[in-house]
Write an enzyme that holds these catalytic residues in place. Structure first.
Site, PDB file in Angstrom:
ATOM      1  N   ASP A  69       0.804  -1.216   0.000  1.00  0.00           N
ATOM      2  CA  ASP A  69       0.000   0.000   0.000  1.00  0.00           C
ATOM      3  C   ASP A  69       0.830   1.255   0.000  1.00  0.00           C
ATOM      4  OD1 ASP A  69      -2.538  -0.704   0.093  1.00  0.00           O
ATOM      5  OD2 ASP A  69      -2.922  -0.132   2.172  1.00  0.00           O
ATOM      6  N   LYS A 124      -3.581   3.317  -3.727  1.00  0.00           N
ATOM      7  CA  LYS A 124      -4.518   3.825  -2.739  1.00  0.00           C
ATOM      8  C   LYS A 124      -4.155   5.245  -2.366  1.00  0.00           C
ATOM      9  CE  LYS A 124      -7.648   0.970  -1.779  1.00  0.00           C
ATOM     10  NZ  LYS A 124      -8.985   1.336  -1.547  1.00  0.00           N
ATOM     11  N   MET A 135      -7.800   9.467   8.811  1.00  0.00           N
ATOM     12  CA  MET A 135      -8.331   9.983   7.536  1.00  0.00           C
ATOM     13  C   MET A 135      -9.138  11.260   7.778  1.00  0.00           C
ATOM     14  SD  MET A 135      -9.356   6.476   5.571  1.00  0.00           S
ATOM     15  CE  MET A 135     -10.203   5.544   6.842  1.00  0.00           C
TER      16      MET A 135
END
Ligand code: SAH
Length: 508
Positions: free
Chosen positions: A40, A62, A177
């Site tokens: 990732d 991503k 996030m």
């Protein structure tokens, strides 16, 4: 090895928050033995340096703007590789089951009937605050912690975040996030009655050399994000514990914090220097310029190693030569005594040390790698006339030494143990980072690191300074038109690190 008749296995592995020291032993083991690694954006690519040379390494992306694999494609890829018999390591930033869709991947693997293992990792939700000097719990300040995501599933029509519940709960709240949406999030929290002066911290690129922390209050943090251009990935901490940072901020206060430093040695040799610099807080980019490959004629090398016991002397001129020699030797023999009564000379202290590492005595150790000096040492021992000498060395090395020996009547054979080739691969993404983000300083530990680095032809980042291990290396750098800002007083790794530390210490 991939076993084509059996189904493979998938390891959903937490790569930790970024600092290589925060990767679990189990994760490292998985990386070292994987056939396929799918990683990732948030997994530190440097750990791919632990992978086998023949492992297949796939970037699953991503990162918002990248055109990389969709979640569905990632799931399919992992399943397909495992069905093909591979040991697949799916490397995910932090902990695989803390946000970031690890649960969905595990479901897809389980549904496909493939065996799997979960390797937990240190999540950024915990490591981020810790490296910013913020204890997520503290007896005086709180008694519970909430983790939530500021990222909304775009398919949901209502907000997924229960702001009323968050406001009621209090305690420490850690958000992953959603830094891009910090304005809306803080506005909602205020609207639901959370106090305006609640301390808030955002920690970006936590636990890496790029870590930055922004502190404010619920009222002003969004404004500060705009003013400073603060960007994701970041962890947000809401709560009174944030105030403890003023005393506990340890990571960002280290002597080389915020300095990006390039290490140009081969990956195998970079370790100590990299470690020391990182330990002082530097953001180290390991940019190996060369790598060691087998010699063009491996068969001939093997033959000479096999006959090593027939010589009077073996002369090693480099640590790599020692390693490659004994690697071959122990493939051919399983008993060290097969080396016979041959004497061993090693040029330079590191080369001699490598010989001793194999529990062999060094009979002669000229300190200088100047052919004349080496020959002089041999003369002191009674000369070389009619002696059989095996010289273990690199392909295309200068041939002064064998010539000198021959002139004095020795019978010299050259065992070409390895060759150095320019490092053109960039598995760790170091080169890309170097070109995109530049650096404050580049370190050279020998003339050849200078030459090999310049041979790569990479653009010189603006303002990048040069640190050299000693006068010979500095001279080579100057000969190539570089300016040398730092030169070590003691010409070893410790000396170099000291000089760098002093240099930046006086600049502050
Ligand atoms: N599984 C991961 C989280 C994946 S979601 C974990 O356990 O850490 C992605 C979010 O994690 C990012 O948007 C950011 O909020 C956070 N994150 C991951 N690594 C980070 C880091 N090194 N520094 C700051 N935030 C990070």
């Amino acid at each position: 090895m991939a076993n084509k008749t059996n189904t493979g296995k998938v390891y959903l592995v937490g790569a930790g928050p970024g600092d290589l020291g925060l990767v679990t032993l189990r994760a490292k083991e998985c990386i070292e033995t994987a056939d396929v690694i799918v990683y990732d954006h948030l997994a530190n690519p440097e750990m791919l340096g632990w992978a086998r040379d023949d492992a297949e390494i796939i970037y699953a992306g991503k990162k918002a703007a990248d055109h990389t694999l969709s979640q569905d494609e990632i799931n399919k890829l992992i399943v397909a590789k495992a069905r093909n018999g591979a040991k697949v390591v799916r490397l995910k930033g932090g902990d695989p089951f803390v946000f970031g869709r690890g649960a969905e991947e595990a479901r897809a693997i389980a549904d496909a009937g493939i065996t799997f293992e979960i390797v937990p990792g240190i999540t950024s939700a915990i490591a981020g605050p810790a490296y910013a000097g913020i204890p997520i719990t503290s007896r005086a300040e709180n008694s519970h912690v909430t983790f939530f995501t500021g990222h909304e599933d775009p398919s949901k029509s209502e907000s997924a975040i229960d702001y009323a519940a968050l406001a009621r709960l209090g305690g420490t709240q850690v958000m992953l996030m959603g830094v891009e949406r910090i304005a809306q999030i803080t506005r909602e929290m205020l609207a639901h009655g959370v106090r305006a002066d609640l301390p808030v911290a955002l920690v970006r690129w936590a636990t890496t050399g790029r870590q930055q922390t922004l502190v404010g209050t619920l009222q002003n943090i969004a404004q500060r994000v705009v003013e400073t251009g603060f960007e994701s990935p970041a962890v947000a901490v809401f709560g009174d514990v944030v105030a403890l940072r003023k005393d506990l901020n340890w990571y960002e206060r280290r002597p080389l914090s915020g300095r990006r430093i390039v290490v140009t040695r081969t990956r195998k040799q970079a370790g100590t220097l990299t470690c020391r610099l990182r330990g002082l807080g530097a953001d180290v980019i390991e940019l190996p310029t060369i790598r060691i490959e087998p010699p063009t004629d491996l068969r001939e090398f093997g033959q000479l190693v096999q006959d090593a016991h027939m010589y009077d002397w073996i002369v090693f001129t480099s640590p790599n030569g020692v390693e490659k020699f004994f690697e071959m030797f122990f493939k051919l023999y399983d008993d060290a005594r097969e080396i016979g009564g041959v004497k061993i000379a090693a040029i330079g202290p590191t080369t001699a040390q490598r010989v001793r590492d194999f529990h062999l005595h060094v009979d002669l150790q000229p300190e200088e790698f100047v052919a004349e000096a080496v020959v002089r040492e041999f003369q002191k021992q009674g000369g070389v006339e009619n002696l059989r000498i095996l010289l273990a060395r690199a392909e295309k090395a200068r041939d002064v030494l064998p010539k000198q020996f021959s002139k004095l009547g020795a019978i010299v054979d050259e065992a070409i143990a390895y060759r150095t080739v320019p490092e053109t691969r960039d598995v760790t993404g170091a080169r890309r980072r170097f070109l995109e983000e530049g650096a404050d300083l580049i370190t050279f530990t020998s003339s050849s690191t200078v030459e090999n680095f310049l041979a790569l032809g990479l653009a010189w980042p603006r303002g990048m300074q040069v640190a050299s291990i000693g006068p010979i290396t500095s001279q080579t750098a100057r000969d190539h038109g570089l300016k040398v800002e730092i030169e070590a007083r003691r010409h070893d790794i410790d000396g170099l690190v000291d000089a760098i530390r002093k240099h930046f210490g006086s600049e502050k």
